[in-house]
Design a protein around this motif. Structure first.
Motif, mmCIF file in Angstrom:
data_model
loop_
_atom_site.group_PDB
_atom_site.id
_atom_site.type_symbol
_atom_site.label_atom_id
_atom_site.label_comp_id
_atom_site.label_asym_id
_atom_site.label_seq_id
_atom_site.Cartn_x
_atom_site.Cartn_y
_atom_site.Cartn_z
ATOM 1 N N UNK A 12 0.839 -1.203 0.000
ATOM 2 C CA UNK A 12 0.000 0.000 0.000
ATOM 3 C C UNK A 12 0.878 1.258 0.000
ATOM 4 N N UNK A 13 1.986 1.239 0.742
ATOM 5 C CA UNK A 13 2.909 2.382 0.760
ATOM 6 C C UNK A 13 3.476 2.641 -0.637
ATOM 7 N N UNK A 14 3.762 1.583 -1.376
ATOM 8 C CA UNK A 14 4.258 1.743 -2.748
ATOM 9 C C UNK A 14 3.200 2.397 -3.635
ATOM 10 N N UNK A 15 1.929 2.075 -3.410
ATOM 11 C CA UNK A 15 0.843 2.717 -4.154
ATOM 12 C C UNK A 15 0.694 4.183 -3.759
ATOM 13 N N UNK A 16 0.795 4.459 -2.468
ATOM 14 C CA UNK A 16 0.614 5.822 -1.958
ATOM 15 C C UNK A 16 1.744 6.750 -2.381
ATOM 16 N N UNK A 17 2.951 6.188 -2.511
ATOM 17 C CA UNK A 17 4.132 6.969 -2.858
ATOM 18 C C UNK A 17 4.741 6.399 -4.132
ATOM 19 N N UNK A 18 4.202 6.792 -5.299
ATOM 20 C CA UNK A 18 4.750 6.287 -6.567
ATOM 21 C C UNK A 18 6.230 6.654 -6.721
ATOM 22 N N UNK A 19 6.941 5.830 -7.444
ATOM 23 C CA UNK A 19 8.377 6.013 -7.690
ATOM 24 C C UNK A 19 8.708 7.449 -8.095
ATOM 25 N N UNK A 20 9.620 8.060 -7.348
ATOM 26 C CA UNK A 20 10.172 9.395 -7.615
ATOM 27 C C UNK A 20 9.125 10.508 -7.688
ATOM 28 N N UNK A 21 7.975 10.313 -7.068
ATOM 29 C CA UNK A 21 7.001 11.392 -6.925
ATOM 30 C C UNK A 21 7.021 11.834 -5.472
ATOM 31 N N UNK A 22 6.781 13.097 -5.252
ATOM 32 C CA UNK A 22 6.822 13.635 -3.900
ATOM 33 C C UNK A 22 5.388 13.834 -3.414
ATOM 34 N N UNK A 23 5.123 13.339 -2.217
ATOM 35 C CA UNK A 23 3.834 13.534 -1.573
ATOM 36 C C UNK A 23 4.081 14.262 -0.252
ATOM 37 N N UNK A 24 3.111 15.040 0.157
ATOM 38 C CA UNK A 24 3.219 15.746 1.434
ATOM 39 C C UNK A 24 2.325 15.077 2.467
ATOM 40 N N UNK A 25 2.839 14.903 3.662
ATOM 41 C CA UNK A 25 2.050 14.406 4.783
ATOM 42 C C UNK A 25 2.159 15.412 5.918
ATOM 43 N N UNK A 26 1.132 15.473 6.718
ATOM 44 C CA UNK A 26 1.103 16.361 7.884
ATOM 45 C C UNK A 26 1.320 15.497 9.112
ATOM 46 N N UNK A 27 2.406 15.734 9.808
ATOM 47 C CA UNK A 27 2.738 14.981 11.018
ATOM 48 C C UNK A 27 2.630 15.918 12.213
ATOM 49 N N UNK A 28 1.471 15.919 12.819
ATOM 50 C CA UNK A 28 1.249 16.752 14.000
ATOM 51 C C UNK A 28 1.531 18.225 13.714
ATOM 52 N N UNK A 29 1.108 18.704 12.537
ATOM 53 C CA UNK A 29 1.294 20.100 12.159
ATOM 54 C C UNK A 29 2.559 20.378 11.362
ATOM 55 N N UNK A 30 3.460 19.425 11.286
ATOM 56 C CA UNK A 30 4.691 19.589 10.495
ATOM 57 C C UNK A 30 4.465 18.974 9.121
ATOM 58 N N UNK A 45 11.965 18.118 4.953
ATOM 59 C CA UNK A 45 11.113 19.302 5.098
ATOM 60 C C UNK A 45 10.519 19.630 3.735
ATOM 61 N N UNK A 46 9.283 20.096 3.734
ATOM 62 C CA UNK A 46 8.559 20.236 2.469
ATOM 63 C C UNK A 46 8.800 21.557 1.749
ATOM 64 N N UNK A 47 9.579 22.456 2.345
ATOM 65 C CA UNK A 47 9.880 23.725 1.673
ATOM 66 C C UNK A 47 11.385 23.895 1.500
ATOM 67 N N UNK A 48 11.755 24.537 0.404
ATOM 68 C CA UNK A 48 13.162 24.786 0.107
ATOM 69 C C UNK A 48 13.718 25.811 1.095
ATOM 70 N N UNK A 49 14.878 25.546 1.684
ATOM 71 C CA UNK A 49 15.474 26.503 2.623
ATOM 72 C C UNK A 49 15.885 27.826 1.976
ATOM 73 N N UNK A 50 15.974 27.877 0.658
ATOM 74 C CA UNK A 50 16.401 29.083 -0.035
ATOM 75 C C UNK A 50 15.322 30.161 -0.013
ATOM 76 N N UNK A 51 14.158 29.869 -0.571
ATOM 77 C CA UNK A 51 13.070 30.859 -0.643
ATOM 78 C C UNK A 51 11.751 30.322 -0.100
ATOM 79 N N UNK A 52 11.821 29.214 0.637
ATOM 80 C CA UNK A 52 10.641 28.607 1.271
ATOM 81 C C UNK A 52 9.566 28.200 0.266
ATOM 82 N N UNK A 53 9.974 27.892 -0.950
ATOM 83 C CA UNK A 53 9.067 27.388 -1.973
ATOM 84 C C UNK A 53 8.763 25.922 -1.695
ATOM 85 N N UNK A 54 7.559 25.502 -1.953
ATOM 86 C CA UNK A 54 7.187 24.111 -1.752
ATOM 87 C C UNK A 54 8.022 23.197 -2.650
ATOM 88 N N UNK A 55 8.551 22.144 -2.058
ATOM 89 C CA UNK A 55 9.299 21.149 -2.825
ATOM 90 C C UNK A 55 8.386 20.047 -3.371
#
Length: 111
Positions: A12-30, A45-55
């Motif tokens: 099921x994890x392989x289905x939820x997270x397809x090869x080389x695709x990025x998914x975001x999860x919320x872990x207690x607000x993070x 971390x889901x944002x780039x440290x450079x300009x805080x753009x979503x990765x």
């Protein structure tokens, strides 16, 4: 460290997270980015440290790097090291497959 479990079998994890695709999860607000390469999972971390753009809409390279969609900064998925660009390293979170599912360990933040 605070541990979170995504309680799903590996198939099921392989289905939820397809090869080389990025998914975001919320872990207690993070908000955490998760990707998979083969049977190996990576959490960061889901944002780039450079300009805080979503990765989340970023790409995963053949060299196991996450590539920021804004300025193409590259970060090593195992260490968080900056491979292209100039900013701080990407926060990487330990991940492992356990009997209960996918375990993600997040450092406790002191107030």
């Amino acid at each position: 460290m605070k541990n979170f479990i995504l309680p799903f079998p590996q198939t099921k994890l392989h289905e939820m997270f397809p090869e080389k695709e990025i998914r975001q999860v919320d872990l207690d607000g993070l908000k955490v980015g998760i990707t998979r390469i083969g049977d190996e999972f990576f959490a960061f971390e889901s944002t780039c440290p450079h300009r805080m753009t979503s990765l989340i809409p970023g790409d995963i390279s053949e060299e196991k790097e996450v590539i920021c969609p804004l300025h193409s900064y590259r970060f090593d998925l195992k260490t968080g090291a900056v491979k292209a660009g100039m900013c701080r390293e990407l926060e990487i979170y330990p991940v492992e497959i356990v009997e209960e599912g996918l375990k993600i360990s997040i450092p406790k933040v002191s107030n």
